[in-house]
Design a protein around this motif. Structure first.
Motif, PDB file in Angstrom:
ATOM      1  N   ASP A   1       6.026 -13.102   9.839  1.00 21.14           N
ATOM      2  CA  ASP A   1       5.323 -11.874   9.474  1.00 21.14           C
ATOM      3  C   ASP A   1       5.305 -11.733   7.952  1.00 21.14           C
ATOM      4  OD1 ASP A   1       4.256  -9.359   9.197  1.00 21.14           O
ATOM      5  OD2 ASP A   1       5.924  -8.310  10.164  1.00 21.14           O
ATOM      6  N   GLU A   2       4.112 -11.640   7.365  1.00 14.89           N
ATOM      7  CA  GLU A   2       4.002 -11.503   5.916  1.00 14.89           C
ATOM      8  C   GLU A   2       4.718 -10.258   5.404  1.00 14.89           C
ATOM      9  OE1 GLU A   2      -0.041 -13.623   4.431  1.00 14.89           O
ATOM     10  OE2 GLU A   2      -0.320 -11.734   5.526  1.00 14.89           O
ATOM     11  N   GLY A   3       4.698  -9.194   6.205  1.00 18.44           N
ATOM     12  CA  GLY A   3       5.343  -7.956   5.795  1.00 18.44           C
ATOM     13  C   GLY A   3       6.846  -8.062   5.677  1.00 18.44           C
ATOM     14  N   GLU A   4       7.418  -9.131   6.208  1.00 17.96           N
ATOM     15  CA  GLU A   4       8.869  -9.329   6.097  1.00 17.96           C
ATOM     16  C   GLU A   4       9.253  -9.785   4.693  1.00 17.96           C
ATOM     17  OE1 GLU A   4      12.381 -12.124   8.123  1.00 17.96           O
ATOM     18  OE2 GLU A   4      10.380 -12.017   9.028  1.00 17.96           O
ATOM     19  N   PHE A   5       8.321 -10.408   3.996  1.00 16.53           N
ATOM     20  CA  PHE A   5       8.628 -11.000   2.695  1.00 16.53           C
ATOM     21  C   PHE A   5       7.876 -10.362   1.529  1.00 16.53           C
ATOM     22  CE2 PHE A   5       9.054 -14.331   5.931  1.00 16.53           C
ATOM     23  CZ  PHE A   5      10.372 -14.714   5.730  1.00 16.53           C
ATOM     24  N   GLY A   6       6.760  -9.688   1.816  1.00 14.93           N
ATOM     25  CA  GLY A   6       5.947  -9.154   0.726  1.00 14.93           C
ATOM     26  C   GLY A   6       5.370  -7.796   1.038  1.00 14.93           C
TER      27      GLY A   6
ATOM     28  N   ALA B   1       1.565  -5.277   0.698  1.00 14.10           N
ATOM     29  CA  ALA B   1       0.119  -5.187   0.485  1.00 14.10           C
ATOM     30  C   ALA B   1      -0.215  -3.751   0.094  1.00 14.10           C
ATOM     31  CB  ALA B   1      -0.641  -5.578   1.750  1.00 14.10           C
ATOM     32  N   PRO B   2      -1.240  -3.552  -0.753  1.00 14.87           N
ATOM     33  CA  PRO B   2      -1.560  -2.199  -1.215  1.00 14.87           C
ATOM     34  C   PRO B   2      -2.253  -1.329  -0.177  1.00 14.87           C
ATOM     35  CG  PRO B   2      -3.114  -3.777  -2.110  1.00 14.87           C
ATOM     36  CD  PRO B   2      -2.065  -4.573  -1.401  1.00 14.87           C
ATOM     37  N   GLY B   3      -2.661  -1.925   0.941  1.00 19.69           N
ATOM     38  CA  GLY B   3      -3.326  -1.140   1.973  1.00 19.69           C
ATOM     39  C   GLY B   3      -3.690  -2.008   3.156  1.00 19.69           C
ATOM     40  N   ALA B   4      -4.111  -1.368   4.228  1.00 24.59           N
ATOM     41  CA  ALA B   4      -4.502  -2.100   5.431  1.00 24.59           C
ATOM     42  C   ALA B   4      -5.661  -3.040   5.120  1.00 24.59           C
ATOM     43  CB  ALA B   4      -4.903  -1.119   6.528  1.00 24.59           C
ATOM     44  N   GLY B   5      -5.534  -4.274   5.572  1.00 28.59           N
ATOM     45  CA  GLY B   5      -6.581  -5.250   5.348  1.00 28.59           C
ATOM     46  C   GLY B   5      -6.504  -5.964   4.010  1.00 28.59           C
ATOM     47  N   SER B   6      -5.561  -5.565   3.163  1.00 32.06           N
ATOM     48  CA  SER B   6      -5.409  -6.211   1.852  1.00 32.06           C
ATOM     49  C   SER B   6      -4.464  -7.403   1.959  1.00 32.06           C
ATOM     50  CB  SER B   6      -4.852  -5.216   0.831  1.00 32.06           C
ATOM     51  OG  SER B   6      -5.712  -4.118   0.668  1.00 32.06           O
TER      52      SER B   6
ATOM     53  N   PHE C   1      -1.373   3.519  -4.249  1.00 31.22           N
ATOM     54  CA  PHE C   1      -2.660   4.077  -4.645  1.00 31.22           C
ATOM     55  C   PHE C   1      -2.641   5.605  -4.569  1.00 31.22           C
ATOM     56  CE2 PHE C   1      -6.898   5.638  -3.349  1.00 31.22           C
ATOM     57  CZ  PHE C   1      -7.621   5.291  -4.484  1.00 31.22           C
ATOM     58  N   ASN C   2      -1.863   6.136  -3.654  1.00 28.96           N
ATOM     59  CA  ASN C   2      -1.802   7.588  -3.476  1.00 28.96           C
ATOM     60  C   ASN C   2      -1.189   8.300  -4.678  1.00 28.96           C
ATOM     61  OD1 ASN C   2      -2.891   7.406  -0.872  1.00 28.96           O
ATOM     62  ND2 ASN C   2      -0.870   7.074   0.041  1.00 28.96           N
ATOM     63  N   ASP C   3      -0.553   7.552  -5.568  1.00 24.74           N
ATOM     64  CA  ASP C   3       0.050   8.146  -6.755  1.00 24.74           C
ATOM     65  C   ASP C   3      -0.959   8.351  -7.885  1.00 24.74           C
ATOM     66  OD1 ASP C   3       2.493   8.045  -5.459  1.00 24.74           O
ATOM     67  OD2 ASP C   3       3.045   6.112  -6.341  1.00 24.74           O
ATOM     68  N   PHE C   4      -2.198   7.906  -7.679  1.00 22.66           N
ATOM     69  CA  PHE C   4      -3.183   7.935  -8.747  1.00 22.66           C
ATOM     70  C   PHE C   4      -4.410   8.740  -8.329  1.00 22.66           C
ATOM     71  CE2 PHE C   4      -0.637   4.133  -8.950  1.00 22.66           C
ATOM     72  CZ  PHE C   4      -0.192   4.147 -10.262  1.00 22.66           C
ATOM     73  N   THR C   5      -5.186   9.124  -9.327  1.00 22.81           N
ATOM     74  CA  THR C   5      -6.373   9.942  -9.066  1.00 22.81           C
ATOM     75  C   THR C   5      -7.505   9.132  -8.467  1.00 22.81           C
ATOM     76  OG1 THR C   5      -5.778  11.385 -10.931  1.00 22.81           O
ATOM     77  CG2 THR C   5      -8.058  11.495 -10.128  1.00 22.81           C
ATOM     78  N   ASN C   6      -7.638   7.872  -8.903  1.00 23.59           N
ATOM     79  CA  ASN C   6      -8.761   7.075  -8.447  1.00 23.59           C
ATOM     80  C   ASN C   6      -8.444   5.588  -8.554  1.00 23.59           C
ATOM     81  OD1 ASN C   6      -9.196   6.384 -11.253  1.00 23.59           O
ATOM     82  ND2 ASN C   6     -10.213   8.372 -11.465  1.00 23.59           N
ATOM     83  N   GLN C   7      -9.397   4.759  -8.130  1.00 21.38           N
ATOM     84  CA  GLN C   7      -9.214   3.310  -8.130  1.00 21.38           C
ATOM     85  C   GLN C   7      -9.099   2.758  -9.549  1.00 21.38           C
ATOM     86  OE1 GLN C   7      -8.801   1.265  -5.463  1.00 21.38           O
ATOM     87  NE2 GLN C   7      -8.455  -0.398  -6.918  1.00 21.38           N
TER      88      GLN C   7
END
Length: 213
Positions: A85-90, A92-97, A152-158
């Motif tokens: 599982d990639e999530g075990e080691f790293g 991602a900034p969001g779903a699908g990333s 990303f939720n910590d910022f106003t925009n992309q």
């Protein structure tokens, strides 16, 4: 003479004019006038500063976490190839990333090509290209995304979110890489950094530490 006939006639434009003057008076009473200087100061007061953000977090939080969490590159690639599982080691900034991973490895340097230094890492399959981004151009968002602490939720925009990734890369280019200097072909180096796994056949690492033997 008929009394009704003698009654003065009010001209049609007078009520309209009175109404308009009343509206204008209300507008003047409720309007706040701001100088150009005050407007500019207000516009910039809440603007995001990626340099200040990096000053607060990059050296004190991001780099130490990458160094602490870094796993051996060859081992990581073997585990991922086996279906780990990639999530075990790293992170991602969001779903699908794509996931970014903190890694460390010892390698033999190849011939630098522009901003890219190809390396040979023992244990990594020959069909997987490994390279280190050594600048001046550093691309990607691996340093921003790898710890999972920059959301990303910590910022106003992309745009603000991207500015953080760019500034983190700038810190590496202007700091650690400037101190290390050019790396010659054939030298043995130990690298700690992060890469985003977009293409399993390519590992493009943005380093946070390089030791030249």
């Amino acid at each position: 003479m008929n009394a009704t006939a003698r009654r003065p006639r009010i001209k049609a434009w007078i009520p309209i004019t009175v109404a308009l003057l009343a509206v204008a008076g209300i507008g003047l009473a409720t309007t706040t006038y701001v100088s150009i200087e005050d407007a500019e100061a207000s516009a910039t007061a809440g603007s995001f500063d990626p340099i200040s953000y990096a000053d607060e977090r990059f050296d004190s939080e991001i780099v130490p976490q990458i160094e602490d969490d870094a796993v051996d590159l060859a081992t990581l690639l073997a585990d991922l190839e086996a279906g780990a599982d990639e999530g075990e080691f790293g992170h991602a900034p969001g779903a699908g990333s794509s996931y970014s991973f903190p890694v460390t490895f010892t390698a033999t340097a190849g011939l630098q090509n522009g901003s890219i230094l190809p390396v040979t890492v023992e244990g990594v399959p020959a069909e997987t290209a490994v390279q280190i981004q050594v600048g001046p151009a550093l691309n990607g968002t691996a340093l921003r995304d790898v710890t999972g602490t920059v959301s990303f939720n910590d910022f106003t925009n992309q745009l603000e979110f991207q500015e953080v990734a760019t500034e983190f890369n700038n810190r590496v280019r202007d700091g650690m890489l400037a101190e290390v200097g050019p790396i010659s072909e054939g030298q043995t180096i130990t690298v700690t950094g992060a890469f985003t796994r977009v293409n399993p056949a390519l590992v493009s690492v943005v380093p946070v530490a390089i030791e030249v033997e």
